[in-house]
Design an enzyme around this catalytic site. Structure first.
Site, PDB file in Angstrom:
ATOM      1  N   ASP A  52       0.843  -1.199   0.000  1.00  0.00           N
ATOM      2  CA  ASP A  52       0.000   0.000   0.000  1.00  0.00           C
ATOM      3  C   ASP A  52       0.880   1.251   0.000  1.00  0.00           C
ATOM      4  O   ASP A  52       0.371   2.370  -0.030  1.00  0.00           O
ATOM      5  CB  ASP A  52      -1.015  -0.010   1.155  1.00  0.00           C
ATOM      6  CG  ASP A  52      -0.364  -0.056   2.517  1.00  0.00           C
ATOM      7  OD1 ASP A  52       0.877  -0.172   2.596  1.00  0.00           O
ATOM      8  OD2 ASP A  52      -1.098   0.021   3.526  1.00  0.00           O
ATOM      9  N   ASP A  91      -1.163  -6.016  -0.308  1.00  0.00           N
ATOM     10  CA  ASP A  91      -1.577  -5.426   0.973  1.00  0.00           C
ATOM     11  C   ASP A  91      -3.077  -5.194   1.019  1.00  0.00           C
ATOM     12  O   ASP A  91      -3.655  -4.651   0.061  1.00  0.00           O
ATOM     13  CB  ASP A  91      -0.907  -4.049   1.153  1.00  0.00           C
ATOM     14  CG  ASP A  91       0.405  -4.139   1.901  1.00  0.00           C
ATOM     15  OD1 ASP A  91       0.663  -5.165   2.568  1.00  0.00           O
ATOM     16  OD2 ASP A  91       1.190  -3.167   1.819  1.00  0.00           O
ATOM     17  N   GLU A 190       9.068  -4.335  10.440  1.00  0.00           N
ATOM     18  CA  GLU A 190       9.494  -3.036   9.909  1.00  0.00           C
ATOM     19  C   GLU A 190      10.058  -2.151  11.009  1.00  0.00           C
ATOM     20  O   GLU A 190       9.413  -1.930  12.050  1.00  0.00           O
ATOM     21  CB  GLU A 190       8.311  -2.336   9.210  1.00  0.00           C
ATOM     22  CG  GLU A 190       8.699  -0.979   8.631  1.00  0.00           C
ATOM     23  CD  GLU A 190       7.718  -0.416   7.609  1.00  0.00           C
ATOM     24  OE1 GLU A 190       6.746  -1.104   7.243  1.00  0.00           O
ATOM     25  OE2 GLU A 190       7.949   0.739   7.189  1.00  0.00           O
TER      26      GLU A 190
HETATM   27  O1  KIV Z   1       3.566  -1.102   1.606  1.00  0.00           O
HETATM   28  C1  KIV Z   1       4.746  -1.504   1.582  1.00  0.00           C
HETATM   29  O2  KIV Z   1       5.515  -1.231   0.660  1.00  0.00           O
HETATM   30  C2  KIV Z   1       5.199  -2.313   2.707  1.00  0.00           C
HETATM   31  C3  KIV Z   1       6.668  -2.566   2.817  1.00  0.00           C
HETATM   32  C4  KIV Z   1       7.370  -1.337   3.243  1.00  0.00           C
HETATM   33  C5  KIV Z   1       6.963  -3.715   3.705  1.00  0.00           C
HETATM   34  O3  KIV Z   1       4.409  -2.729   3.511  1.00  0.00           O
END
Ligand code: KIV
Length: 272
Positions: A52, A91, A190
């Site tokens: 996301d 996501d 993270e």
């Molecule tokens: O949305 C994203 O790119 C992520 C990464 C930073 C792990 O969740």
């Protein structure tokens, strides 16, 4: 015996599990469109995340909160069309799974049906467990996401390193265990201290994928636009830039403008 994932024609959650057991690191990058996805897949990348973070790098929002399920499905389907080998994770965006496990299942089903992705990723631990369980009960693989969870930026108030105190570190360790017990196939960690990420990684049987979580995790993930130098202002300590594509694009475009204005382009060979 080392697990030869270079011989694998399709990366699955089972392959990632074997990679952890054999100590082979997992390489994951984000992608949001077909062309980049094709380029990534030609490199034997293990996992492609339709993050996301599309809200930031594709749409220019300050946070990841505004991106919608329909927009994530658009990006997810575009990426899936460009991938044959890598595992594709999409996501679930903010507001589509928190606090309502039935809605969470509907959101995850839409992602799986309408994009063709292999798995979904959700941010959070105990507080989203009901949603995690319901999605898993439908046979949809889940990657968890703990530590700095950008969808909760308004609660944190800062993008600083998470779980630096004992209480939060303990909660994160318990959340990681909960996600594993529920049946998640991996967890993204993270921006947490490297020592904590190492401890969680040693305790878990499922792979951990770090971003700003040090080297003692089972794999690493970066946002593609950050590591390629397309986004130029974002420079956290954990980010290694592998290219300055932003500068190369500027040079190429400036040259094109010069050529158009000077009537150098198109030349005799570039016309009919
Ligand atoms: O949305 C994203 O790119 C992520 C990464 C930073 C792990 O969740």
């Amino acid at each position: 015996m080392a697990y030869l994932e270079s011989n694998i024609t399709k990366v699955t959650t089972h392959v990632l599990q074997n990679m952890k057991q054999c100590g082979n690191k997992i390489a994951m990058l984000t992608a949001y469109d077909y062309s980049m996805a094709r380029l990534l897949d030609s490199t034997n990348i293990d996992v492609v995340l339709v993050g996301d973070s599309a809200a930031n790098v594709m749409a220019g929002y300050k946070t990841t909160l505004p991106i919608t399920l329909d927009e994530m499905i658009y990006h997810g389907a575009s990426v899936v069309r460009g991938i044959s080998r890598a595992l594709v994770v999409v996501d679930l965006p903010f507001g589509t799974y928190q606090g309502n496990s039935k809605m969470a299942l509907q959101s995850a089903i839409r992602i799986m049906k309408e994009t063709g992705a292999d798995a979904v990723k959700l941010e959070g631990g105990a507080e989203i467990l009901e949603s995690v369980n319901r999605i898993l009960s439908a046979g949809i693989p889940i990657m968890g996401h703990l530590g700095l969870t950008p969808q909760s930026i308004n609660k944190f108030g800062t993008y600083a390193v998470r779980a630096t105190d004992d209480e939060e570190a303990k909660r994160l360790t318990e959340d990681a265990r909960l996600l594993q017990e529920a049946g998640c196939f991996a967890v993204t960690l993270e921006k947490i201290p490297a020592a904590l990420a190492a401890k969680v990684t040693a305790e878990l049987k499922i792979p951990t994928i770090g971003i700003g979580a040090g080297p003692h995790v089972d794999g690493q993930v970066l946002v593609l636009h950050d590591m390629l130098g397309i986004t130029q202002q974002f420079s956290p300590r954990f980010l290694r830039r592998y290219h300055s594509i932003g500068e190369e694009i500027s040079h190429a475009v400036s040259q094109y403008i010069t050529d158009v204005k000077s009537c150098d382009f198109p030349n005799e060979k570039e016309q009919y």
